[in-house]
Design a protein around this motif. Structure first.
Motif, mmCIF file in Angstrom:
data_model
loop_
_atom_site.group_PDB
_atom_site.id
_atom_site.type_symbol
_atom_site.label_atom_id
_atom_site.label_comp_id
_atom_site.label_asym_id
_atom_site.label_seq_id
_atom_site.Cartn_x
_atom_site.Cartn_y
_atom_site.Cartn_z
ATOM 1 N N ARG A 181 18.599 0.608 3.813
ATOM 2 C CA ARG A 181 17.454 1.018 2.988
ATOM 3 C C ARG A 181 16.424 -0.105 3.013
ATOM 4 O O ARG A 181 16.704 -1.233 2.636
ATOM 5 C CB ARG A 181 17.872 1.308 1.543
ATOM 6 C CG ARG A 181 18.908 2.407 1.421
ATOM 7 C CD ARG A 181 19.062 2.849 -0.028
ATOM 8 N NE ARG A 181 18.069 3.853 -0.366
ATOM 9 C CZ ARG A 181 17.579 4.038 -1.596
ATOM 10 N NH1 ARG A 181 17.934 3.222 -2.568
ATOM 11 N NH2 ARG A 181 16.704 4.999 -1.837
ATOM 12 N N LEU A 182 15.242 0.230 3.470
ATOM 13 C CA LEU A 182 14.155 -0.730 3.642
ATOM 14 C C LEU A 182 13.123 -0.486 2.542
ATOM 15 O O LEU A 182 12.290 0.408 2.629
ATOM 16 C CB LEU A 182 13.560 -0.576 5.033
ATOM 17 C CG LEU A 182 14.592 -0.879 6.145
ATOM 18 C CD1 LEU A 182 14.421 0.060 7.329
ATOM 19 C CD2 LEU A 182 14.496 -2.320 6.581
ATOM 20 N N HIS A 183 13.212 -1.302 1.486
ATOM 21 C CA HIS A 183 12.409 -1.099 0.285
ATOM 22 C C HIS A 183 11.050 -1.777 0.331
ATOM 23 O O HIS A 183 10.294 -1.701 -0.635
ATOM 24 C CB HIS A 183 13.180 -1.596 -0.938
ATOM 25 C CG HIS A 183 14.461 -0.863 -1.190
ATOM 26 N ND1 HIS A 183 14.516 0.483 -1.489
ATOM 27 C CD2 HIS A 183 15.758 -1.292 -1.188
ATOM 28 C CE1 HIS A 183 15.771 0.844 -1.668
ATOM 29 N NE2 HIS A 183 16.546 -0.203 -1.484
ATOM 30 N N GLY A 184 10.743 -2.439 1.424
ATOM 31 C CA GLY A 184 9.438 -3.075 1.569
ATOM 32 C C GLY A 184 9.532 -4.582 1.706
ATOM 33 O O GLY A 184 10.453 -5.207 1.184
ATOM 34 N N PRO A 185 8.580 -5.194 2.413
ATOM 35 C CA PRO A 185 8.632 -6.630 2.697
ATOM 36 C C PRO A 185 8.012 -7.517 1.617
ATOM 37 O O PRO A 185 8.106 -8.744 1.706
ATOM 38 C CB PRO A 185 7.824 -6.743 3.996
ATOM 39 C CG PRO A 185 6.780 -5.668 3.841
ATOM 40 C CD PRO A 185 7.475 -4.526 3.137
ATOM 41 N N HIS A 187 7.625 -9.802 -1.285
ATOM 42 C CA HIS A 187 8.622 -10.636 -1.955
ATOM 43 C C HIS A 187 8.508 -10.587 -3.473
ATOM 44 O O HIS A 187 9.421 -11.027 -4.179
ATOM 45 C CB HIS A 187 8.492 -12.095 -1.483
ATOM 46 C CG HIS A 187 8.804 -12.276 -0.031
ATOM 47 N ND1 HIS A 187 10.050 -12.029 0.509
ATOM 48 C CD2 HIS A 187 8.017 -12.682 1.003
ATOM 49 C CE1 HIS A 187 10.027 -12.269 1.808
ATOM 50 N NE2 HIS A 187 8.810 -12.659 2.135
ATOM 51 N N GLU A 188 7.418 -10.042 -3.987
ATOM 52 C CA GLU A 188 7.206 -10.006 -5.431
ATOM 53 C C GLU A 188 7.403 -8.618 -6.030
ATOM 54 O O GLU A 188 7.729 -8.493 -7.209
ATOM 55 C CB GLU A 188 5.780 -10.491 -5.759
ATOM 56 C CG GLU A 188 5.477 -11.907 -5.264
ATOM 57 C CD GLU A 188 6.352 -12.950 -5.924
ATOM 58 O OE1 GLU A 188 6.742 -12.745 -7.087
ATOM 59 O OE2 GLU A 188 6.648 -13.978 -5.259
ATOM 60 N N HIS A 189 7.180 -7.579 -5.238
ATOM 61 C CA HIS A 189 7.206 -6.215 -5.769
ATOM 62 C C HIS A 189 8.095 -5.325 -4.906
ATOM 63 O O HIS A 189 7.844 -5.172 -3.704
ATOM 64 C CB HIS A 189 5.796 -5.625 -5.828
ATOM 65 C CG HIS A 189 4.837 -6.448 -6.626
ATOM 66 N ND1 HIS A 189 4.004 -7.388 -6.046
ATOM 67 C CD2 HIS A 189 4.592 -6.492 -7.967
ATOM 68 C CE1 HIS A 189 3.277 -7.958 -6.989
ATOM 69 N NE2 HIS A 189 3.628 -7.441 -8.165
ATOM 70 N N LEU A 190 9.126 -4.761 -5.530
ATOM 71 C CA LEU A 190 9.993 -3.828 -4.817
ATOM 72 C C LEU A 190 9.197 -2.582 -4.436
ATOM 73 O O LEU A 190 8.351 -2.120 -5.219
ATOM 74 C CB LEU A 190 11.178 -3.454 -5.714
ATOM 75 C CG LEU A 190 12.421 -2.884 -5.043
ATOM 76 C CD1 LEU A 190 12.981 -3.848 -4.006
ATOM 77 C CD2 LEU A 190 13.490 -2.587 -6.110
ATOM 78 N N TYR A 191 9.447 -2.073 -3.253
ATOM 79 C CA TYR A 191 8.788 -0.888 -2.686
ATOM 80 C C TYR A 191 7.358 -1.178 -2.223
ATOM 81 O O TYR A 191 6.613 -0.255 -1.926
ATOM 82 C CB TYR A 191 8.784 0.293 -3.662
ATOM 83 C CG TYR A 191 10.089 0.493 -4.372
ATOM 84 C CD1 TYR A 191 11.267 0.709 -3.659
ATOM 85 C CD2 TYR A 191 10.174 0.433 -5.763
ATOM 86 C CE1 TYR A 191 12.485 0.865 -4.299
ATOM 87 C CE2 TYR A 191 11.377 0.598 -6.415
ATOM 88 C CZ TYR A 191 12.537 0.805 -5.684
ATOM 89 O OH TYR A 191 13.732 0.948 -6.332
ATOM 90 N N GLY A 192 6.973 -2.454 -2.164
ATOM 91 C CA GLY A 192 5.608 -2.787 -1.794
ATOM 92 C C GLY A 192 5.478 -3.315 -0.378
ATOM 93 O O GLY A 192 6.405 -3.883 0.193
ATOM 94 N N GLY A 193 4.293 -3.107 0.186
ATOM 95 C CA GLY A 193 3.955 -3.698 1.471
ATOM 96 C C GLY A 193 4.370 -2.871 2.667
ATOM 97 O O GLY A 193 5.079 -1.876 2.552
ATOM 98 N N SER A 194 3.901 -3.326 3.824
ATOM 99 C CA SER A 194 4.223 -2.690 5.095
ATOM 100 C C SER A 194 4.872 -3.730 6.000
ATOM 101 O O SER A 194 4.380 -4.857 6.115
ATOM 102 C CB SER A 194 2.952 -2.144 5.755
ATOM 103 O OG SER A 194 3.230 -1.567 7.010
ATOM 104 N N GLY A 225 4.216 3.788 -0.668
ATOM 105 C CA GLY A 225 2.806 3.645 -1.006
ATOM 106 C C GLY A 225 1.892 3.550 0.203
ATOM 107 O O GLY A 225 2.175 2.822 1.158
ATOM 108 N N GLY A 226 0.797 4.307 0.151
ATOM 109 C CA GLY A 226 -0.191 4.259 1.223
ATOM 110 C C GLY A 226 0.294 4.778 2.555
ATOM 111 O O GLY A 226 -0.345 4.535 3.591
ATOM 112 N N GLY A 227 1.427 5.459 2.558
ATOM 113 C CA GLY A 227 1.974 5.954 3.823
ATOM 114 C C GLY A 227 2.683 4.895 4.634
ATOM 115 O O GLY A 227 3.008 5.124 5.812
ATOM 116 N N ASN A 228 2.961 3.716 4.033
ATOM 117 C CA ASN A 228 3.611 2.636 4.776
ATOM 118 C C ASN A 228 4.963 3.056 5.346
ATOM 119 O O ASN A 228 5.308 2.699 6.477
ATOM 120 C CB ASN A 228 3.797 1.413 3.875
ATOM 121 C CG ASN A 228 2.494 0.732 3.518
ATOM 122 O OD1 ASN A 228 1.569 0.698 4.323
ATOM 123 N ND2 ASN A 228 2.406 0.200 2.312
#
Length: 243
Positions: A181-185, A187-194, A225-228
């Protein structure tokens, strides 16, 4: 061995113009998803377990070779914390049976506050029908122990490999398949970033190794988020196709 790459969920308003056109109906979004990916992780089941007939309806729409992974309900994992699981397991059994050969693994995500309890986990896994493949996502650090990994191996259950803010990324395979499960890169917010191309190439190399070891791989992006998640899944899918 096969690598199934997809996303957690398939219907998000912010995926318009990323995965489906503005003219797509809510029901039609799944059809657009199926044109691109060979697997999906159902997340809404965590909040409300679907009727058996709903699973049967999904099965009728899924193409051959598709893997439909399902997240276990929070009533079992967060409210009961796997205690006295029999009633919930019966509901899981009848619903997942309807998916037939489109059935992917069952994701059992434990609450962040749930500390290690080997006996409770072992009892739960012993009651799950053997035809249901189980992946367990531990959010509390106390579970990260060789004895727990050995317990999973005894029951053919997969340790869920995680990537995300504040989550340990432990590359441990305990079953005939690997669940990621890849929740996003971010480092501060889970499910954030691409994820960057370099990140995804790194994950592609890990997937290649697991496949060479004879294991199927299921990997799902949860940074919606944002279609990432869609963009990252497309790129990782293409990388694994080239292997």
């Amino acid at each position: 061995m096969t690598a199934y790459i997809g996303t957690s969920g398939w219907s998000y308003d912010h995926w318009i113009d990323v995965l489906y056109p503005r003219t797509a109906s809510s029901r039609g979004r799944l059809d657009h998803y199926l044109r691109e990916f060979s697997t999906v992780e159902l997340n809404s089941s965590f909040y409300h377990w679907p009727r058996d007939s709903t699973f049967a309806g999904w099965k009728s729409r899924l193409p051959p070779g598709f893997a439909f992974a399902v997240k276990a309900p929070r009533g079992l994992t967060h409210a009961k914390k796997l205690r006295d699981p029999e009633v919930w397991i019966e509901r899981l059994r009848t619903g997942l049976h309807e998916l037939g050969d489109r059935r992917g693994p069952l994701l059992v995500q434990l609450a962040p506050q749930q500390q290690r309890d080997d006996a409770r986990l072992e009892y739960f896994l012993s009651k799950v029908p053997p035809w249901i493949r189980v992946a367990v996502e531990f959010r509390h650090q106390s579970w990260l122990d060789d004895s727990v990994f050995a317990l999973l191996e005894r029951h053919g259950a997969a340790y869920c490999v995680m990537s995300g803010a504040g989550l340990p990324c432990v590359l441990r395979a305990t079953a005939s398949f690997v669940y990621v499960r890849l929740h996003g890169p971010d480092h501060e917010h889970l499910y954030g970033g691409s994820y960057s191309d370099d990140d995804l190439q790194w994950w592609a190399a890990r997937i290649r190794q697991w496949r060479q070891d004879g294991r199927e791989v299921f990997a799902y992006f949860n940074n919606d988020g944002g279609g990432n998640a869609v963009r990252n899944a497309r790129y990782l899918r293409d990388l694994t196709r080239e292997m």
